[in-house]
Enzyme design. Structure first.
Site, PDB file in Angstrom:
ATOM      1  CE  LYS A  29     -43.297  24.123  12.789  1.00  0.00           C
ATOM      2  NZ  LYS A  29     -44.103  24.865  11.825  1.00  0.00           N
ATOM      3  NE  ARG A  98     -45.899  29.060  14.553  1.00  0.00           N
ATOM      4  CZ  ARG A  98     -45.146  29.916  13.867  1.00  0.00           C
ATOM      5  NH1 ARG A  98     -44.584  29.528  12.748  1.00  0.00           N
ATOM      6  NH2 ARG A  98     -44.967  31.144  14.295  1.00  0.00           N
ATOM      7  N   GLY A 107     -42.986  24.651   3.598  1.00  0.00           N
ATOM      8  CA  GLY A 107     -43.820  25.587   2.852  1.00  0.00           C
ATOM      9  C   GLY A 107     -45.011  24.950   2.158  1.00  0.00           C
ATOM     10  CG  MET A 109     -49.339  21.005   4.490  1.00  0.00           C
ATOM     11  SD  MET A 109     -49.496  19.646   5.612  1.00  0.00           S
ATOM     12  CE  MET A 109     -47.945  19.651   6.427  1.00  0.00           C
ATOM     13  NE  ARG A 343     -36.269  21.627  10.283  1.00  0.00           N
ATOM     14  CZ  ARG A 343     -36.959  22.217   9.345  1.00  0.00           C
ATOM     15  NH1 ARG A 343     -38.177  21.840   9.104  1.00  0.00           N
ATOM     16  NH2 ARG A 343     -36.450  23.181   8.636  1.00  0.00           N
ATOM     17  CG  HIS A 459     -40.150   9.588 -20.221  1.00  0.00           C
ATOM     18  ND1 HIS A 459     -39.172  10.132 -21.026  1.00  0.00           N
ATOM     19  CD2 HIS A 459     -40.293   8.303 -20.614  1.00  0.00           C
ATOM     20  CE1 HIS A 459     -38.756   9.219 -21.876  1.00  0.00           C
ATOM     21  NE2 HIS A 459     -39.425   8.095 -21.656  1.00  0.00           N
ATOM     22  NE  ARG A 582     -24.159  -9.208 -17.367  1.00  0.00           N
ATOM     23  CZ  ARG A 582     -24.389  -8.293 -16.414  1.00  0.00           C
ATOM     24  NH1 ARG A 582     -23.438  -7.465 -16.052  1.00  0.00           N
ATOM     25  NH2 ARG A 582     -25.572  -8.228 -15.834  1.00  0.00           N
ATOM     26  CD  GLU A 767     -30.121 -15.673 -15.419  1.00  0.00           C
ATOM     27  OE1 GLU A 767     -30.045 -14.433 -15.384  1.00  0.00           O
ATOM     28  OE2 GLU A 767     -29.354 -16.383 -16.084  1.00  0.00           O
ATOM     29  CB  SER A 786     -24.999 -16.134  -8.626  1.00  0.00           C
ATOM     30  OG  SER A 786     -24.974 -14.728  -8.699  1.00  0.00           O
ATOM     31  N   GLY A 788     -29.857 -13.967 -10.351  1.00  0.00           N
ATOM     32  CA  GLY A 788     -29.839 -12.994 -11.459  1.00  0.00           C
ATOM     33  C   GLY A 788     -31.143 -12.221 -11.364  1.00  0.00           C
ATOM     34  CG  ASN A 790     -30.264  -7.499 -13.835  1.00  0.00           C
ATOM     35  OD1 ASN A 790     -30.530  -6.829 -12.853  1.00  0.00           O
ATOM     36  ND2 ASN A 790     -29.052  -7.577 -14.352  1.00  0.00           N
ATOM     37  CG  ASP A 791     -32.633 -12.544 -17.306  1.00  0.00           C
ATOM     38  OD1 ASP A 791     -33.421 -12.106 -18.168  1.00  0.00           O
ATOM     39  OD2 ASP A 791     -31.418 -12.709 -17.523  1.00  0.00           O
ATOM     40  CB  CYS A 854     -24.361 -11.429 -10.039  1.00  0.00           C
ATOM     41  SG  CYS A 854     -25.271 -12.618 -11.034  1.00  0.00           S
ATOM     42  CE1 TYR A 874     -21.733 -13.300  -5.154  1.00  0.00           C
ATOM     43  CE2 TYR A 874     -21.354 -15.285  -3.875  1.00  0.00           C
ATOM     44  CZ  TYR A 874     -21.639 -14.677  -5.084  1.00  0.00           C
ATOM     45  OH  TYR A 874     -21.830 -15.421  -6.208  1.00  0.00           O
TER      46      TYR A 874
HETATM   47  C1  PEP Z   1     -29.382 -11.052 -14.217  1.00  0.00           C
HETATM   48  O1  PEP Z   1     -30.217 -11.496 -14.991  1.00  0.00           O
HETATM   49  O2  PEP Z   1     -29.656 -10.551 -13.131  1.00  0.00           O
HETATM   50  C2  PEP Z   1     -27.958 -11.100 -14.568  1.00  0.00           C
HETATM   51  C3  PEP Z   1     -27.042 -10.726 -13.716  1.00  0.00           C
HETATM   52  O3  PEP Z   1     -27.648 -11.475 -15.827  1.00  0.00           O
HETATM   53  P1  PEP Z   1     -27.778 -10.510 -17.088  1.00  0.00           P
HETATM   54  O4  PEP Z   1     -28.069  -9.148 -16.579  1.00  0.00           O
HETATM   55  O5  PEP Z   1     -26.489 -10.608 -17.803  1.00  0.00           O
HETATM   56  O6  PEP Z   1     -28.908 -11.143 -17.821  1.00  0.00           O
HETATM   57 MG    MG Z   2     -29.588 -12.775 -16.595  1.00  0.00          MG
END
Ligand code: PEP
Ligand code: MG
Length: 902
Positions: A29, A98, A107, A109, A343, A459, A582, A767, A786, A788, A790-791, A854, A874
């Site tokens: 402000k 203000r 609203g 403060m 603003r 949650h 996969r 991974e 690549s 991974g 997630n793992d 990936c 990529y």
């Molecule tokens: C990962 O682990 O990121 C992955 C792409 O393989 P997945 O999820 O199948 O374990």
């Molecule tokens: Mg994996």
């Protein structure tokens, strides 16, 4: 020296000293009031006390040295400029105090208006306002009320009761029916309330009022609701608020005065025009309180043409200056227009795209800037189906849009009932006060989740977002009664089985089934809407910005797809190949039986027979995918998860065998299966016999897959198509694992491809943390990596990816241990560091090593920026997130100031 610096530190800025880029210091402000002042727009004079002063106050519990003197000096110059003194009995200067943080916290403060009024200056104010006693006493009672509530924590209801009592005595509901005498009486009543609660008289010293009000605004930064809001909106807790001290102007001085708010374009659709509301003879808080109905801003033209024209001129000027949609607040005091705030305005996802496109057309911004102004989260929102709402449907409650989407279904109150009805094919909405880990099955079964408590990190919200399920949380107007299987909202009772609809974007809840509309943006991506030939501003804007993003991005975008249909859809969405196919998904359904034969094989012959039967099926899978991805790379990952996932659950099998034995049936086959399942049982299957380990343990399994891939590629080549397979080995932790698989694969590939011209690359997932840390060695045996993630997140943090999000992430988010789940957005410092190390060391060992990602993070906006920074080639993500990744990859280039284009 340090003490000297503190004394000299500048804590107060006149509006003429600031500008719009000083938001950190002056708050949003204050920075914008300064900017408008410097543009020569009519802003009531004032000054801003910095966020640093607030931070110092909050850290020490007292105003920093030097602040009081600087306030005094700025107040004096304000008084000189206005020709009035604060609280002067004849002609008082009044100010508003203000809050104004860097990020808007609507609203949350405090504000105190009319500071400077006391028993004497109220008379002066009346004289100034043309002997308007009513106005003066009304202003005074508002000060006592706001000051009492905000500064001294007097319960607001006490003031409300006193007001109601006077109104009842006059038999009216309307404040405007109270005359000067009534309001004088109300001031007396308010003062008594003040005295009762604070043990002191209402302060008559204007400077004391001012100092206490400033302090109260500082303290309001840490008010409970502000703390909660910041947590929800991820606003850092240590920013503090600035305080603006602004000369009061009055919109309630008669019919030639008023107040309003306006947007320079429609913040909902982005359409050009004038959007706003005006309320004559009123102050800003009357508009907010909704005491009287506003009129459309256009009507101001009839009421006060000069102010209207001036306002339109200012709005055009602001847009040109900010080069964006602005929202403003203004007041007209006896025909004189004052700008109280501006603003860059909030807008919907659709409006963000439409406005960015318009501003390019108007020559105000270029396409890079347009790309910067939109984001992947907005694009994702536009890809969800929406409710088709007409007047028939009015929301009955509004909570927090915790996980986007539109869902309708029968209300259920327990997880078990959700599972039961879903099994009958019914759509259900799970309604709870709040959810906990025991509700997980119900949440999976439900179409949507509605809770009456909890915010964006509750949650319910966290788990629903993780599942991509629609969720409205914290809809506190609904009273949930689980034992009675009903909830009550707006006086209506909704029983188990009744249908409700919830909008996870807006947080609105409707009774009955609201029809759902597919997204136009998805239709465009699918190719069924031609942006050049339809009259749809949104689709045209999305097309234009996406085209620019594609031209700018350096990262390629691939998709994770296991079927021809997914591959085809992703290609329409712009995927430039498959980054993860996969193959384990190809072993399910009616092929389970073959897998069972493979696992239960007693000797090499039986095993080979099973593999031989699987080979043509696998080959056909790959042919289908290669056809869809003709000319584009396809990374096929050799089978990854533990084999016992393909077998029946141990407990169930044990029971079946026992029952059959009891009946005296022949159970030889089942017993063999049970023995195999027992043999393969693992305490930690995610850390057990999976990925490359499986390939090294079961002879012929990887070989069969490699052969199927190579044969499918050759078959496509014979059809005149170009298949570009990349074979990827999962869960590698040591180069020796990869070397072993590679040696066998190379032999098979050479045998199959012959002179077909097919080229097959061999690479690995990174991974396992050890792979990241020994990437230099692994790169010697890999043509590509690549990640991974997630793992890598699972093993980097030691978080079981299947368990933790529902079990305790909500608590970690609440405590701020992380701001977002590391499975959703890459943890740059830890897991991200592993990615960086592996990229650098991999490329050092093998220049030109192809790098991609990936894991789920490949489609997450913030993570895409990280992967761009690290220099991956990529990202790969699920088909629906391909457009989001394309957009963010383009934004990553323009935001890092890069001139990268592909
Ligand atoms: C990962 O682990 O990121 C992955 C792409 O393989 P997945 O999820 O199948 O374990
Ligand atoms: Mg994996």
């Amino acid at each position: 020296m340090a003490a000297q610096e503190t004394v000299d530190h500048k804590y107060v800025y006149d509006f003429s000293e600031g500008n719009k880029d000083l938001k950190d210091l002056l708050g949003g402000k204050g920075a914008n009031l300064a900017e408008m002042t410097n543009l020569g727009l009519p802003v009531p004079p004032g000054f801003t006390i910095t966020t640093e002063a607030c931070q110092a106050y909050l850290a020490t519990g007292r105003e920093p040295d030097g602040l009081a003197g600087q306030i005094e000096a700025h107040l004096e110059s304000l008084e000189r400029a206005m020709g009035k003194r604060l609280g002067d009995p004849q002609d008082p200067l009044l100010v508003s105090v203000r809050s104004g943080a860097k990020f808007s916290m609507p609203g949350m403060m405090e504000t105190v208006l009319n500071v400077g009024l006391n028993d004497q200056s109220v008379v002066g104010l009346s004289a100034q306002a043309g002997q308007n006693d009513r106005f003066a006493w009304d202003s005074y009672r508002r000060l006592i009320q706001m000051f009492g509530k905000t500064v001294c924590e007097v319960p607001g209801e006490e003031f409300e009761h006193a007001l109601d009592e006077i109104k009842n005595a006059k038999r009216t509901h309307n404040d405007l029916d109270l005359d000067a005498d009534d309001l004088r009486g109300l001031v007396d009543a308010y003062k008594k309330i003040f005295l009762k609660h604070t043990g002191r008289e209402f302060p008559q010293q204007p400077r004391e009022q001012l100092d206490l009000a400033i302090r109260a605004v500082f303290e309001s930064w840490n008010a409970e609701r502000a703390v909660l809001y910041r947590r929800q909106e991820r606003i850092p807790a240590d920013l503090g608020t600035a305080v603006n001290v602004v000369t009061m102007v009055f919109g309630n001085l008669g019919p030639d005065s008023g107040t309003g708010v306006a947007f320079t374009r429609d913040p909902a659709s982005g359409a050009q025009g004038i959007y706003g509301d005006y309320l004559a003879n009123a102050q800003g808080e009357d508009v907010v309180a909704g005491i009287r109905n506003t009129v459309p801003l256009q009507e101001l033209e009839q009421l006060d043409k000069a102010s209207y024209d001036e306002l339109l001129g200012i709005m055009a000027r602001l847009e040109e200056h900010y080069k964006d949609l602005c929202d403003i607040e203004f007041t007209i005091e006896r025909g004189k227009l004052w700008m109280l705030q501006t603003r860059v305005g909030k807008r919907t996802a659709a409006a963000a795209f439409v406005i960015a496109g318009q501003l390019v057309d108007e020559g105000l911004i270029d396409l890079d800037e347009a790309l910067h102004r939109v984001n992947g989260a907005q694009l994702a929102q536009l890809m969800f189906p929406r409710f088709q709402l007409d007047h028939e449907f009015q929301p009955v409650a509004k909570g927090i849009g915790a996980s986007p989407g539109a869902a309708s279904g029968a209300v259920v109150f327990t997880s078990a009932r959700a599972v039961e009805l879903a099994a009958e094919g019914k759509s259900v909405i799970l309604v709870r006060r709040e959810t906990n880990p025991d509700d997980l099955n119900g949440m999976i079964a439900a179409q949507g989740i509605l809770t009456s408590r909890g915010g964006k990190t509750s949650h319910a919200a966290v788990v629903a977002r993780g599942m991509g399920k629609t969720c409205v949380s914290g809809a506190d107007e609904i009273e949930v009664n689980v034992p009675a299987k009903r909830f009550v909202v707006a006086g209506q009772t909704v029983n188990e089985g009744d249908v409700v609809s919830i909008d996870g974007t807006t947080g609105k809840v409707y009774l009955g089934e609201v029809p759902v509309m597919p997204s136009e943006v998805v239709q465009y991506f699918e190719g069924s809407l031609d942006p050049e030939h339809i009259d749809n501003a949104l689709v045209r804007a999305v097309h234009r910005i996406m085209t620019h993003a594609d031209g700018r991005r350096r990262l390629a975008v691939r998709t994770n797809a296991d079927t021809g249909a997914d591959a085809a859809r992703a290609r329409r969405f712009g995927a430039e190949g498959i980054g993860l196919c996969r193959t384990e998904h190809m072993f399910l359904g009616d092929r389970r039986e073959l897998v069972e034969r493979l696992i239960l094989a007693r000797d090499a012959d039986e095993r080979e027979a099973a593999l031989e039967a699987l080979l043509p099926l696998q080959r056909a899978d790959f042919v289908e995918i290669f056809r869809e991805m003709d000319g584009l790379p396809v990374t096929v990952r050799l089978i990854d998860p533990p084999l016992h996932e393909f077998l029946p659950p141990l407990e169930q099998l044990a029971v079946n065998v026992a029952v059959a034995q009891e009946r005296g049936e022949d159970v030889a086959k089942e017993e063999a299966l049970l023995a195999a399942v027992r043999r393969m049982h693992e305490e930690n299957p995610m850390l057990g016999l999976r990925g490359v380990r499986l390939g090294l343990v079961i002879p012929g399994l990887f070989a069969m897959q490699v052969r199927a891939i190579a044969e499918a590629a050759v078959a496509c080549a014979r059809e005149g198509r170009v298949a570009k397979p990349e074979i990827m080995v999962p869960l590698v932790g040591a180069v020796q694992e990869l070397e072993t698989v590679r040696a066998e694969a190379e032999r098979i590939i050479a045998e199959v491809v012959g002179d077909s011209g097919v080229e097959v690359l061999i690479g690995t997932m990174i991974e396992v943390p050890r792979a990241a840390l020994t990437a230099g060695q692994i790169a010697e045996a890999a043509e590509f990596f690549s990640f991974g993630t997630n793992d890598l997140t699972q093993m980097g943090w030691g978080f079981s990816r299947d368990d933790v999000e529902g079990a305790f992430f909500w608590r970690y988010l609440e405590l701020g241990i992380f701001g977002i789940s590391p499975f959703e957005s890459i943890d740059r410092d830890g897991v991200g560091r592993l990615v960086r190390i592996a990229s650098e060391e991999g490329r050092a060992a093998r220049p030109g090593l192809k790098l991609g990602v990936c894991g789920e993070h490949g489609g997450d906006p913030d993570s895409v920026h990280f992967f761009h920074e690290v220099g991956l080639d990529y990202v790969s993500c699920s088909p629906f997130r391909v457009p989001v990744a394309r957009l963010e990859a383009g934004r990553a280039v323009v935001e890092t100031g890069g001139s990268d284009s592909r």
